[in-house]
Motif scaffolding. Sequence first.
Motif, short mmCIF file in Angstrom:
data_model
loop_
_atom_site.label_atom_id
_atom_site.label_comp_id
_atom_site.label_asym_id
_atom_site.label_seq_id
_atom_site.Cartn_x
_atom_site.Cartn_y
_atom_site.Cartn_z
N PRO A 45 33.62 37.81 22.22
CA PRO A 45 34.80 37.26 22.89
C PRO A 45 34.47 36.14 23.87
O PRO A 45 35.30 35.30 24.17
CB PRO A 45 35.41 38.46 23.60
CG PRO A 45 34.29 39.44 23.74
CD PRO A 45 33.41 39.22 22.55
N GLU A 46 33.21 36.11 24.32
CA GLU A 46 32.78 35.09 25.28
C GLU A 46 32.81 33.68 24.68
O GLU A 46 32.69 32.69 25.40
CB GLU A 46 31.40 35.42 25.83
CG GLU A 46 30.26 35.34 24.85
CD GLU A 46 30.06 36.60 23.98
OE1 GLU A 46 29.10 36.60 23.19
OE2 GLU A 46 30.84 37.57 24.09
N LEU A 47 32.97 33.56 23.34
CA LEU A 47 33.11 32.24 22.73
C LEU A 47 34.30 31.48 23.31
O LEU A 47 34.30 30.26 23.37
CB LEU A 47 33.28 32.36 21.20
CG LEU A 47 32.03 32.75 20.41
CD1 LEU A 47 32.39 33.03 18.96
CD2 LEU A 47 30.97 31.66 20.51
N ILE A 48 35.32 32.21 23.75
CA ILE A 48 36.48 31.56 24.37
C ILE A 48 36.04 30.87 25.67
O ILE A 48 36.50 29.78 25.98
CB ILE A 48 37.61 32.56 24.63
CG1 ILE A 48 38.16 33.08 23.29
CG2 ILE A 48 38.73 31.92 25.46
CD1 ILE A 48 39.14 34.22 23.44
N ASN A 49 35.14 31.49 26.42
CA ASN A 49 34.65 30.89 27.65
C ASN A 49 33.73 29.72 27.37
O ASN A 49 33.82 28.68 28.02
CB ASN A 49 33.89 31.92 28.50
CG ASN A 49 34.78 33.04 29.00
OD1 ASN A 49 34.59 34.18 28.63
ND2 ASN A 49 35.75 32.73 29.83
N SER A 50 32.85 29.86 26.39
CA SER A 50 31.83 28.83 26.16
C SER A 50 32.33 27.68 25.29
O SER A 50 31.85 26.56 25.42
CB SER A 50 30.57 29.44 25.54
OG SER A 50 30.87 30.01 24.28
N ASP A 51 33.31 27.91 24.41
CA ASP A 51 33.77 26.88 23.48
C ASP A 51 35.25 27.08 23.16
O ASP A 51 35.61 27.38 22.02
CB ASP A 51 32.92 26.95 22.20
CG ASP A 51 33.11 25.75 21.28
OD1 ASP A 51 33.76 24.77 21.67
OD2 ASP A 51 32.60 25.81 20.14
N PRO A 52 36.14 26.93 24.17
CA PRO A 52 37.55 27.26 23.96
C PRO A 52 38.25 26.43 22.89
O PRO A 52 39.20 26.91 22.27
CB PRO A 52 38.19 27.02 25.34
CG PRO A 52 37.27 26.11 26.05
CD PRO A 52 35.89 26.42 25.52
#
Length: 125
Positions: free
Chosen positions: A87-94
């Motif tokens: 889910p951290e992909l939203i933080n790193s590459d929204p």
Amino acid sequence: MNIPENLKYSKDHEWIRQEGDIAVVGITDFAQSELGEIVIVDITAEGETLAKDEVFGSVEAVKTVSDLLMPIGGEVLEANAELEDAPELINSDPYGKGWLVKIKMSDVSELGDLLDAAAYKELIG
């Protein structure tokens, strides 16, 4: 703050990228920074046809849970399966790997109700 010019934006901080009659939807860089570290993404509407502003899922950050709202009406064709384990992909590459859903737009003219990059910049100050 990253606000790509080629996207449309909702007042609820979702972005939308048109690809023919398909739209890719995610949350903005501003929204992910306000939420903080995203730990769970729950897309509940895959396969459903929803109207503009209906809830299609939620994101849970360390501090809060936030509903995800459809920026335009359409059928939710696909949820981003990568977000289940990362889910951290939203933080790193929204605007890239952190996309949320792909929808088949019911009415492409609804895109005209959304904000362009300049209007979205003004909204968030």
